[in-house]
Design a protein around this motif. Structure first.
Motif, mmCIF file in Angstrom:
data_model
loop_
_atom_site.group_PDB
_atom_site.id
_atom_site.type_symbol
_atom_site.label_atom_id
_atom_site.label_comp_id
_atom_site.label_asym_id
_atom_site.label_seq_id
_atom_site.Cartn_x
_atom_site.Cartn_y
_atom_site.Cartn_z
ATOM 1 N N LEU A 1 0.704 -1.269 -0.409
ATOM 2 C CA LEU A 1 -0.004 -0.133 0.017
ATOM 3 C C LEU A 1 0.954 0.818 -0.143
ATOM 4 C CD1 LEU A 1 -2.480 -1.567 2.342
ATOM 5 C CD2 LEU A 1 -2.716 -1.055 -0.088
ATOM 6 N N SER A 2 2.389 1.122 0.762
ATOM 7 C CA SER A 2 2.884 2.490 0.813
ATOM 8 C C SER A 2 3.586 3.063 -0.413
ATOM 9 C CB SER A 2 3.610 2.148 2.036
ATOM 10 O OG SER A 2 3.654 2.179 3.085
ATOM 11 N N ALA A 3 3.652 1.618 -1.333
ATOM 12 C CA ALA A 3 4.456 1.998 -2.317
ATOM 13 C C ALA A 3 3.934 2.090 -3.688
ATOM 14 C CB ALA A 3 5.214 0.109 -2.371
ATOM 15 N N ALA A 4 2.956 2.288 -3.651
ATOM 16 C CA ALA A 4 1.118 2.192 -4.233
ATOM 17 C C ALA A 4 1.700 3.728 -4.389
ATOM 18 C CB ALA A 4 0.340 1.494 -4.185
ATOM 19 N N ALA A 5 1.791 4.513 -2.880
ATOM 20 C CA ALA A 5 2.108 6.318 -3.196
ATOM 21 C C ALA A 5 2.437 6.768 -3.929
ATOM 22 C CB ALA A 5 1.073 6.611 -1.798
ATOM 23 N N ALA A 6 3.522 5.700 -4.157
ATOM 24 C CA ALA A 6 5.345 6.370 -4.722
ATOM 25 C C ALA A 6 5.178 6.657 -6.455
ATOM 26 C CB ALA A 6 6.281 6.102 -4.526
ATOM 27 N N ALA A 7 3.923 5.340 -6.385
ATOM 28 C CA ALA A 7 3.773 5.681 -7.951
ATOM 29 C C ALA A 7 2.617 6.059 -8.910
ATOM 30 C CB ALA A 7 3.265 3.812 -8.089
ATOM 31 N N PRO A 8 2.950 7.368 -9.762
ATOM 32 C CA PRO A 8 1.804 7.958 -10.029
ATOM 33 C C PRO A 8 0.369 7.622 -10.637
ATOM 34 C CG PRO A 8 3.900 8.620 -10.772
ATOM 35 C CD PRO A 8 4.479 7.378 -10.454
ATOM 36 N N ASP A 9 0.544 6.307 -11.177
ATOM 37 C CA ASP A 9 -0.565 5.509 -11.993
ATOM 38 C C ASP A 9 -1.211 4.253 -11.130
ATOM 39 O OD1 ASP A 9 0.080 6.775 -14.364
ATOM 40 O OD2 ASP A 9 -0.355 4.507 -15.495
ATOM 41 N N TYR A 10 -0.473 4.725 -9.217
ATOM 42 C CA TYR A 10 -1.479 3.771 -8.974
ATOM 43 C C TYR A 10 -1.883 4.697 -7.222
ATOM 44 C CZ TYR A 10 0.747 0.460 -11.638
ATOM 45 O OH TYR A 10 0.642 -0.531 -13.099
ATOM 46 N N GLY A 11 -0.721 5.455 -7.649
ATOM 47 C CA GLY A 11 -1.321 6.474 -5.832
ATOM 48 C C GLY A 11 -2.246 7.111 -6.199
ATOM 49 N N ARG A 12 -2.655 7.318 -7.321
ATOM 50 C CA ARG A 12 -4.395 8.017 -7.857
ATOM 51 C C ARG A 12 -4.806 6.323 -7.318
ATOM 52 N NH1 ARG A 12 -1.891 8.658 -13.158
ATOM 53 N NH2 ARG A 12 -0.762 10.831 -13.201
ATOM 54 N N ASN A 13 -5.100 5.154 -6.953
ATOM 55 C CA ASN A 13 -6.054 4.350 -6.382
ATOM 56 C C ASN A 13 -6.513 3.734 -5.542
ATOM 57 O OD1 ASN A 13 -6.889 4.753 -9.574
ATOM 58 N ND2 ASN A 13 -5.122 2.805 -10.091
ATOM 59 N N ARG A 14 -5.163 4.772 -4.592
ATOM 60 C CA ARG A 14 -5.516 4.306 -2.954
ATOM 61 C C ARG A 14 -6.491 4.902 -2.220
ATOM 62 N NH1 ARG A 14 -2.153 6.201 0.694
ATOM 63 N NH2 ARG A 14 -1.443 4.685 1.307
ATOM 64 N N PHE A 15 -8.041 5.612 -3.072
ATOM 65 C CA PHE A 15 -8.952 5.834 -2.286
ATOM 66 C C PHE A 15 -9.619 5.129 -1.438
ATOM 67 C CE2 PHE A 15 -10.300 3.123 -6.208
ATOM 68 C CZ PHE A 15 -11.246 3.081 -5.521
ATOM 69 N N PHE A 16 -9.314 4.223 -1.691
ATOM 70 C CA PHE A 16 -10.149 2.939 -0.094
ATOM 71 C C PHE A 16 -9.881 2.466 0.714
ATOM 72 C CE2 PHE A 16 -6.832 0.516 -2.483
ATOM 73 C CZ PHE A 16 -6.477 -1.060 -1.688
ATOM 74 N N ILE A 17 -8.621 2.756 0.893
ATOM 75 C CA ILE A 17 -7.382 3.121 2.119
ATOM 76 C C ILE A 17 -8.466 3.998 3.110
ATOM 77 C CG2 ILE A 17 -6.056 2.883 2.922
ATOM 78 C CD1 ILE A 17 -4.473 2.062 0.318
ATOM 79 N N GLU A 18 -8.365 3.471 4.269
ATOM 80 C CA GLU A 18 -8.821 4.817 5.491
ATOM 81 C C GLU A 18 -7.496 3.622 6.472
ATOM 82 O OE1 GLU A 18 -12.770 3.169 6.654
ATOM 83 O OE2 GLU A 18 -13.987 3.169 5.137
ATOM 84 N N GLY A 19 -6.778 5.091 7.785
ATOM 85 C CA GLY A 19 -6.105 5.520 8.882
ATOM 86 C C GLY A 19 -4.946 3.945 8.216
ATOM 87 N N ASP A 20 -4.126 3.334 8.831
ATOM 88 C CA ASP A 20 -3.087 2.919 7.931
ATOM 89 C C ASP A 20 -3.352 1.897 8.686
ATOM 90 O OD1 ASP A 20 -0.015 2.369 7.500
ATOM 91 O OD2 ASP A 20 0.332 3.077 9.287
ATOM 92 N N PRO A 21 -3.177 0.649 7.678
ATOM 93 C CA PRO A 21 -3.977 -0.868 8.252
ATOM 94 C C PRO A 21 -2.663 -1.560 7.722
ATOM 95 C CG PRO A 21 -4.870 -0.410 5.616
ATOM 96 C CD PRO A 21 -4.414 0.758 7.242
ATOM 97 N N ALA A 22 -2.907 -2.804 8.928
ATOM 98 C CA ALA A 22 -0.961 -3.215 7.939
ATOM 99 C C ALA A 22 -1.592 -4.468 7.204
ATOM 100 C CB ALA A 22 -0.739 -4.190 9.961
ATOM 101 N N ALA A 23 -2.842 -4.433 6.847
ATOM 102 C CA ALA A 23 -2.851 -5.615 5.841
ATOM 103 C C ALA A 23 -4.531 -5.022 5.283
ATOM 104 C CB ALA A 23 -3.136 -7.180 6.584
ATOM 105 N N ILE A 24 -5.359 -5.587 4.724
ATOM 106 C CA ILE A 24 -6.428 -5.513 3.895
ATOM 107 C C ILE A 24 -6.880 -7.152 3.310
ATOM 108 C CG2 ILE A 24 -7.831 -4.139 1.529
ATOM 109 C CD1 ILE A 24 -6.059 -1.321 2.336
ATOM 110 N N LEU A 25 -7.662 -7.023 3.135
ATOM 111 C CA LEU A 25 -8.258 -8.339 2.709
ATOM 112 C C LEU A 25 -9.139 -7.364 1.768
ATOM 113 C CD1 LEU A 25 -9.000 -11.451 5.294
ATOM 114 C CD2 LEU A 25 -6.876 -11.481 3.180
ATOM 115 N N ALA A 26 -9.311 -7.865 -0.098
ATOM 116 C CA ALA A 26 -9.628 -8.394 -0.566
ATOM 117 C C ALA A 26 -10.272 -8.874 -1.419
ATOM 118 C CB ALA A 26 -9.243 -7.124 -1.972
ATOM 119 N N VAL A 27 -11.863 -8.961 -0.548
ATOM 120 C CA VAL A 27 -12.855 -10.185 -1.055
ATOM 121 C C VAL A 27 -13.580 -9.714 -2.279
ATOM 122 C CG1 VAL A 27 -14.097 -11.852 -0.124
ATOM 123 C CG2 VAL A 27 -12.343 -10.169 0.947
ATOM 124 N N GLU A 28 -13.806 -10.069 -3.118
ATOM 125 C CA GLU A 28 -14.389 -10.002 -4.813
ATOM 126 C C GLU A 28 -15.851 -11.080 -4.597
ATOM 127 O OE1 GLU A 28 -13.201 -8.883 -8.371
ATOM 128 O OE2 GLU A 28 -13.656 -11.583 -8.488
#
Length: 1002
Positions: free
Chosen positions: A338-365
């Motif tokens: 999640l932190s690495a995504a913040a440093a990449a322009p095309d991916y940093g724009r897609n961090r909108f779903f993060i709340e706070g500072d999680p150690a981990a996120i489970l993405a369940v589809e």
């Protein structure tokens, strides 16, 4: 066809001996190998194919790009005769060194990439190995079908590579692996015999075994009957292979899968199919030329729950509850990703779903037949997790947001490699898989080894729903201690996986990374069974030797030697944040995002999209720079190599890699620096000098436009300057037009909000309409427009590598802007290539206080599109002033705007202010790229790039529709390639603003 026999300037003096350990293999009589495809034995091409996305590097003897099956047969015959290995290769994104070796690398991607047939009724597709999974699904989409296995590299992974690796992907808990979707495989055995493997019932299997011929195929079937029909060996296989609950099982050869067929298990209804063995065999048993694939209906649109956790262990505890919701995918993303995504322009724009500072996120589809059903299922799951006290946030998403979130997960491997310095997340224990119910306990033991025993930080992400976590410990593989831990960790984790009866490889394969530990994992008896399979299929030892079976020690043939030091260079650009020029090239980790085709969207890398040649990719260029500059052929003149220039020649400096590459490789910057260094060691070409000084010549031409334009029309003079005579150079505008720019004041009078407008060299001397339209639009909207006191931008000089000239321009412009530095005045412009140079390159070309001033200037820089969108958001623009155009506008956005800004702002303005029905043209680079498309040596490629998407799209646009493009080079390319006229979007905005609109109404 034998190509590039000469090694050119790339001699062996100074290059690492261990990298060049394949040179002696070039004693083979290559003239005997007559193939219709391409054969390369030059050092440059072999260097480019000496690596994949793993830690390994070994020089191949040659590179072959076969065109058809007969070429494969000839390669096998040559390999047997000269005892050379054949290494099948797709996109070269393997993580376990599967396509690294000293034999002949066989690139099946370049030519053998045809979709041979589609049977919608039978849900089958027949393809060649070089077909890209994404491209196949693009063709299948109108039929409502898709090929299901979805790797994170699906937009460049080839079907042949997916078969070789038995690729899985995020949706494997529903669709399984490639093995489960491979129906038939046609290709060659090691003796050159052509065979087809497919489903067999017991009677058909017996016929194969009892064939009177002593063919290699018959021997294989008989050998398998003897092994799998032996009750003792059946027991060994069932006892030592991963337990049945482990879904991802890519370790060794899949004898357990064959054992479960109806031939050897009367209770099974599964036919015997050697495709089960071929999938995951990494090209060590068979070279495939055609694959028949089972297809599935395109699933319903998904919804996504992103459960946030304070600890990774808590996320794994939640996996059991999550699986009860029948998800289609369950993926883990940890804090590092999640932190690495913040440093990449095309991916940093897609961090909108993060709340706070999680150690981990489970993405369940989940995917249900109705969107509301999917959302309801996730809401119920969120309630269940909350009741168990698992997770602190449980947001739910659907629609376009789902794809944005998944983009971060798919790029996870590449994103985390964007770590400065030599300590990076290493591929070594990243592919283990266990039963889902074992994950919490396994993770505790795993973490105790990595963090407890070795004291290492570690990245965790991956396929929790399938029992697999990609774990990457941070190691310095340039140090002796790092290499020692590299192997020690692998041995310890192999023992741990055996304890849980998991799989050493879930999806990345054994290759040469894990092959060393298969004897430890399986035990001597089962390992000898696997060796017997390899010997039976490949009695000559030529099919990808040293992978899976009899692999060399995993610490052999690494990219980096312990204690290796990189040369340091005094550069014009500031590479301080990278740690130097070579480390900037080392950002590339081989993941190959730059290998996408034009069908998958994106811009990177336009030349590769057209040629499909490895040297023309960002990865190919970065690897060349990394290798040749780390150990230059001539240490006294490290930038003098012609081979170094040859891989940079077709780089369009589009900047797409800076934003689209997850690790942010900026090849345009690297190219400009290398060109300047090369000029310093040799000379500056006349054609480069002409282009870099374009604005200086144009200033003189502006005094006599008629004479200047006559010169531009001369084919002889254009040819002498290196321009292709098929191009028409943009004429100088009439003096009356240029005088309209000169009427602008140079100081603000504070009547209304003031903006400074940059009349760049391209706007002034080549394409004035967008500049004049911008100024008129701003003034009619009530802004005071002053002329920015800047000289030319320096774009042309930078693109040609004349960085000393560019630096002088930067310093001159900073001095001229100094009186405005504290004014807070926005600096606007209409031409992305020129204006965004001030934002991007200016702070990197100077040092000290000048660099700080350049950084302040860059914060003021706005494309007029960006500025108007900001004003709209702030309520300073009255959208009711505009009259709807009531037309369809097809929009193409300049590459630099895509990379350094956004197409969205322009799209939005045309829709919300001009009232247009806007269609974003799904094209990458137009192919012109400033002077690139005008140059004689680049004209054909320029037009080839345009023909990929842009030209065919525009030719189908109705004459009544409008075409807009934000870059002047784009507009000229559209005119030359299609005959259609494109305008700058701001001209459409001005057109939609009635004459009655006045500042007083604002």
């Amino acid at each position: 066809m034998l190509r590039d026999l000469s090694d050119g300037q790339l001699g062996t003096n100074g290059l690492r001996r261990d990298i060049l350990n394949g040179v002696k293999k070039n004693g083979a009589p290559w003239h005997e190998l007559q193939i219709e495809g391409d054969l390369y034995v030059d050092l440059l091409q072999r260097l480019l194919y000496s690596t994949d996305a793993s830690e390994f590097q070994e020089m191949p003897a040659a590179v072959a790009c076969p065109k058809h099956s007969e070429d494969i047969r000839r390669l096998l015959e040559f390999a047997r005769k000269h005892r050379l290995g054949l290494i099948p290769r797709g996109a070269g994104t393997s993580l376990a060194g599967q396509v690294v070796g000293s034999g002949i690398v066989v690139d099946l991607r370049r030519y053998m990439n045809g979709i041979l047939s589609i049977d919608p009724a039978g849900r089958r597709a027949r393809v060649q190995p070089g077909v890209i999974r994404y491209d196949l699904n693009t063709v299948l989409r109108p039929h409502g079908l898709f090929f299901a296995p979805e790797t994170s590299t699906a937009d460049r992974a080839t079907i042949g590579g997916m078969v070789g690796n038995n690729s899985c992907g995020a949706n494997s808990i529903v669709y399984g692996s490639t093995r489960d979707r491979l129906v038939r495989a046609r290709g060659f055995l090691a003796d050159g015999s052509e065979v087809e493997f497919g489903p067999l019932d017991p009677s058909e299997f017996s016929k194969k075994c009892e064939a009177s011929s002593d063919s290699l195929e018959a021997q294989i079937y008989r050998h398998l009957r003897n092994v799998l029909g032996n009750p003792y060996l059946q027991h060994l296989i069932r006892e030592h292979f991963p337990k049945p609950e482990v879904q991802r099982r890519n370790t060794g050869y899949a004898l357990d899968s064959l054992l479960n067929s109806q031939v050897f298990d009367p209770s099974s209804d599964k036919p015997f199919n050697l495709c089960q063995l071929i999938a995951g065999s990494e090209g060590t048993l068979f070279i495939g030329t055609e694959f028949e694939l089972a297809l599935d209906p395109i699933p319903y649109s998904p919804a996504l729950l992103c459960a946030h956790f304070s600890e990774i262990s808590e996320a794994l505890q939640a996996a059991g509850i999550v699986m009860r919701a029948s998800p289609s995918a369950v993926e883990l993303l940890d804090r590092h990703v999640l932190s690495a995504a913040a440093a990449a322009p095309d991916y940093g724009r897609n961090r909108f779903f993060i709340e706070g500072d999680p150690a981990a996120i489970l993405a369940v589809e989940v995917r249900r037949s109705e969107p509301e059903e999917s959302l309801a299922a996730l809401r119920s799951l969120a309630v269940a997790l909350k009741e168990k006290g698992l997770g602190y946030a449980h947001p739910i998403f659907n629609g376009a947001d789902v794809e944005r979130i998944w983009s971060i997960r798919r790029a996870g491997q590449a994103l985390i490699m964007n770590t400065p310095g030599d300590v990076k997340p290493a591929e070594v224990i990243e592919d283990t898989a266990v039963a889902v119910e074992d994950l919490p306990a396994y993770f505790r033991d795993f973490d105790a080894i990595v963090r407890g025993k070795y004291g290492l930080d570690c990245v965790y992400y991956g396929h929790v729903g399938a029992g697999e976590i990609h774990a990457r410990p941070y190691l310095n593989l340039r140090s002796e201690e790092g290499k020692r831990m590299f192997r020690a960790l692998a041995a310890d984790i192999a023992g741990l996986v055996k304890k849980y009866r998991g799989s050493l490889s879930g999806e990345h394969g054994d290759g040469r990374l894990r092959g060393e530990f298969l004897r430890l994992f399986f035990g001597d008896d089962v390992y000898e069974l696997l060796r017997g399979i390899k010997r039976c299929f490949d009695p000559f030892g030529i099919l990808n030797p040293g992978k899976i079976i009899d692999a060399p020690p995993m610490i052999v043939a690494h990219r980096h030697r312990s204690g290796e030091r990189r040369p340091e260079f005094d550069t014009l650009f500031d590479f301080g944040s990278d740690g130097g020029l070579i480390r900037a090239a080392e950002r590339c980790n081989g993941a190959g995002v730059c290998l996408r085709s034009h069908r998958s969207g994106g811009t990177m890398c336009p030349s590769f999209m057209a040629t499909r040649n490895e040297p023309d990719s960002t990865r190919g260029r970065a690897n060349t720079l990394r290798i040749l500059l780390s150990a230059p052929p001539d240490p006294r003149r490290p930038f003098s190599s012609k081979d170094l220039l040859s891989v940079l020649d077709l780089c369009l400096s589009c900047k797409a890699c800076k934003s689209e590459c997850p690790t942010g490789v900026d090849m345009a910057k690297l190219k400009a620096e290398v060109l300047q260094q090369h000029y310093d060691e040799t000379h500056t070409p006349f054609s480069a000098w002409i282009v870099a000084n374009f604005a200086s010549f144009a200033r003189f031409g502006a005094r006599q436009p008629a004479i200047w334009n006559a010169i531009l029309r001369s084919k002889t003079l254009r040819g002498l300057c290196g321009f292709d005579t098929r191009r028409k150079l943009p004429p100088m505008p009439p003096a009356s037009v240029l005088r309209q720019f000169d009427r602008l004041p140079s100081r603000p009078i504070r009547r209304h909000r003031t903006v400074a407008f940059f009349i760049d060299e391209f706007t002034r001397y080549q394409d004035p309409s967008p500049g004049l339209a911008s100024i008129e639009l701003l003034e009619r909207l009530g802004y005071e427009v002053i002329r920015a006191p800047l000289a030319e931008s320096g774009r042309a000089a930078i693109s040609k590598g004349m960085l000393r000239r560019a630096r002088n321009l930067v310093e001159k412009n900073l001095s001229a802007w100094a009186p405005f530095d504290s004014e807070g005045i926005p600096l606007l412009g209409a031409e992305p290539s020129a204006l965004l140079t001030l934002r991007d390159e200016y702070p990197q070309l100077v040092r000290g206080e000048a660099q700080r001033a350049a950084a302040r200037l860059s914060e003021r820089v706005r494309l007029i599109d960006e500025f108007l969108a900001e004003e709209l958001d702030l309520g300073r623009l009255d959208r009711t002033l505009f009259r709807p155009l009531q037309q369809t506008v097809h929009l193409h956005v300049h590459c630099h705007q895509k990379a350094l800004s956004s197409p969205t702002v322009t799209f939005r303005l045309l829709r919300e202010l001009a009232g247009a029905d806007v269609r974003l043209i799904p094209a990458g680079c137009c192919g012109m790229a400033g002077s690139f498309g005008y140059e004689r040596d680049h004209y054909n490629l320029s037009m080839q790039i345009g023909e990929l998407v842009l030209f065919p799209y525009i030719r189908q646009v109705p004459e009544s529709d409008r075409i807009a493009a934000t870059g002047t080079s784009c507009r000229h390319q559209i005119r030359d390639g299609t005959g259609r006229i494109a305008v700058h979007p701001v001209e459409l905005l001005l057109e939609s603003l009635p004459a009655s609109a006045s500042p007083e109404r604002l």
